[in-house]
Each structure stands twice: as structure tokens, then as C-alpha cells.
Design a protein around this motif. Structure first.
Motif, PDB file in Angstrom:
ATOM      1  N   ARG A 134     -27.351  33.137 -51.486  1.00  0.00           N
ATOM      2  CA  ARG A 134     -27.946  33.461 -50.145  1.00  0.00           C
ATOM      3  C   ARG A 134     -28.736  34.714 -50.323  1.00  0.00           C
ATOM      4  O   ARG A 134     -28.396  35.868 -50.695  1.00  0.00           O
ATOM      5  N   GLN A 147     -30.497  30.287 -47.581  1.00  0.00           N
ATOM      6  CA  GLN A 147     -29.230  29.647 -48.208  1.00  0.00           C
ATOM      7  C   GLN A 147     -29.862  28.700 -49.219  1.00  0.00           C
ATOM      8  O   GLN A 147     -30.330  27.730 -48.927  1.00  0.00           O
ATOM      9  N   SER A 180     -40.234  27.927 -48.250  1.00  0.00           N
ATOM     10  CA  SER A 180     -39.668  27.594 -46.803  1.00  0.00           C
ATOM     11  C   SER A 180     -40.344  28.639 -45.894  1.00  0.00           C
ATOM     12  O   SER A 180     -40.825  29.578 -46.296  1.00  0.00           O
ATOM     13  N   THR A 198     -38.888  25.278 -38.689  1.00  0.00           N
ATOM     14  CA  THR A 198     -39.047  25.487 -39.897  1.00  0.00           C
ATOM     15  C   THR A 198     -39.551  24.471 -41.000  1.00  0.00           C
ATOM     16  O   THR A 198     -39.541  23.204 -40.502  1.00  0.00           O
ATOM     17  N   SER A 201     -33.014  30.746 -42.265  1.00  0.00           N
ATOM     18  CA  SER A 201     -32.378  31.040 -40.881  1.00  0.00           C
ATOM     19  C   SER A 201     -32.937  32.595 -40.621  1.00  0.00           C
ATOM     20  O   SER A 201     -33.243  33.242 -41.504  1.00  0.00           O
ATOM     21  N   ARG A 243     -31.443  21.087 -49.898  1.00  0.00           N
ATOM     22  CA  ARG A 243     -30.904  22.105 -50.634  1.00  0.00           C
ATOM     23  C   ARG A 243     -30.826  23.393 -50.161  1.00  0.00           C
ATOM     24  O   ARG A 243     -29.757  24.267 -50.163  1.00  0.00           O
ATOM     25  N   LYS A 272     -36.018  20.655 -50.206  1.00  0.00           N
ATOM     26  CA  LYS A 272     -35.446  19.870 -49.003  1.00  0.00           C
ATOM     27  C   LYS A 272     -34.108  19.303 -49.216  1.00  0.00           C
ATOM     28  O   LYS A 272     -33.763  18.713 -50.096  1.00  0.00           O
ATOM     29  N   THR A 274     -31.660  26.412 -47.038  1.00  0.00           N
ATOM     30  CA  THR A 274     -31.948  26.259 -45.408  1.00  0.00           C
ATOM     31  C   THR A 274     -32.257  27.622 -45.000  1.00  0.00           C
ATOM     32  O   THR A 274     -31.632  28.732 -45.506  1.00  0.00           O
ATOM     33  N   TYR A 319     -39.999  23.249 -45.194  1.00  0.00           N
ATOM     34  CA  TYR A 319     -39.405  23.265 -46.671  1.00  0.00           C
ATOM     35  C   TYR A 319     -40.192  22.422 -47.631  1.00  0.00           C
ATOM     36  O   TYR A 319     -41.133  21.400 -47.350  1.00  0.00           O
TER      37      TYR A 319
END
Length: 124
Positions: A19, A82, A49, A58, A71, A67, A65, A69, A60
Motif C-alpha cells: 500500500r 493499494q 490511476s 477513479t 482511495s 489489482r 485494473k 485500488t 485505472y
């Protein structure tokens, strides 16, 4: 002094997770969209992203995509990436960037504030 600072990079085995964090200081990210980019040796910087200032949009890259994320936690003035199911081809220096706009983009030229980058190495 306004700056973005990435952290969370490191060495991870294929299939592992990391992360990344992008923390802003000297300004608030509330009205900024944020993008994550990466640059591997000998290659151009590419968009990974992005997230709009509200967090409602959002995007990607096709290569990540499902895999990765993205935020954001505006209370912490931080955006996260992440990364899961990491592959050797994900190895690169990862950068975050901010733009004073609502809109989300993964184009390098869209952003004018950049962090110094954090190294991600995926290897067994």
C-alpha cells in the motif's frame, strides 16, 4: 512549503501486496485530484490511476485494473494506492501528483505538483 511525499514502497514477491501513501503537507488535498504514476528504467512515465477531488471518480490503467485500488482520506490529507497480485512488470518508481481541479486524469501533463517517488520492486 507545499509538497507531496510518497511512502510504502519496497521489495515484494510476485503475488504480494503493498500500500502506497501520498501525503500532502503545506496545502489541503480537498480540492485536488490526485494521480499515481510509475516509471521503470528506460521507459516513459505512465499513468497508473487517478481519483477526483471528491473521490467519486477513479480511473485505472488497463494493466492494473482489478489489482490496484486508489482511495483518499481527506481528513488525513492522504491518498493511497493499494496494490495486490503484484507482478515483476509492476517494478518501477511510483510517483503521486496533484492538480487543482475536480477532474481525474492519468496524463502526466495534467499535473503540476509531484512527489519524489518511492521504489517498488517485485521479485522473487
Amino acid at each position: 512549503q507545499s509538497q507531496l511525499v510518497e511512502s510504502g514502497g519496497g521489495l515484494v514477491q510476485p503475488g504480494g501486496s503493498l500500500r502506497l501513501s501520498c501525503a500532502a503537507s503545506g496545502f489541503t488535498l480537498d480540492y485536488y485530484s490526485v494521480g499515481w504514476f510509475r516509471q521503470a528504467p528506460g521507459k516513459e512515465r505512465e499513468g497508473v490511476s487517478c481519483i477526483s477531488s471528491s473521490g467519486g471518480t477513479t480511473n485505472y490503467a488497463d494493466s492494473v485494473k482489478g489489482r490496484f485500488t486508489i482511495s483518499r482520506d481527506n481528513a488525513k490529507n492522504t491518498v493511497y494506492l493499494q496494490m495486490s497480485s503484484l507482478k515483476p512488470e509492476d517494478t518501477a518508481v511510483y510517483y503521486c501528483a496533484a492538480a487543482f481541479t475536480y477532474y481525474c486524469s492519468t496524463y502526466v501533463a495534467f499535473f503540476d505538483s509531484w512527489g519524489q517517488g518511492t521504489q517498488v520492486t517485485v521479485s522473487s
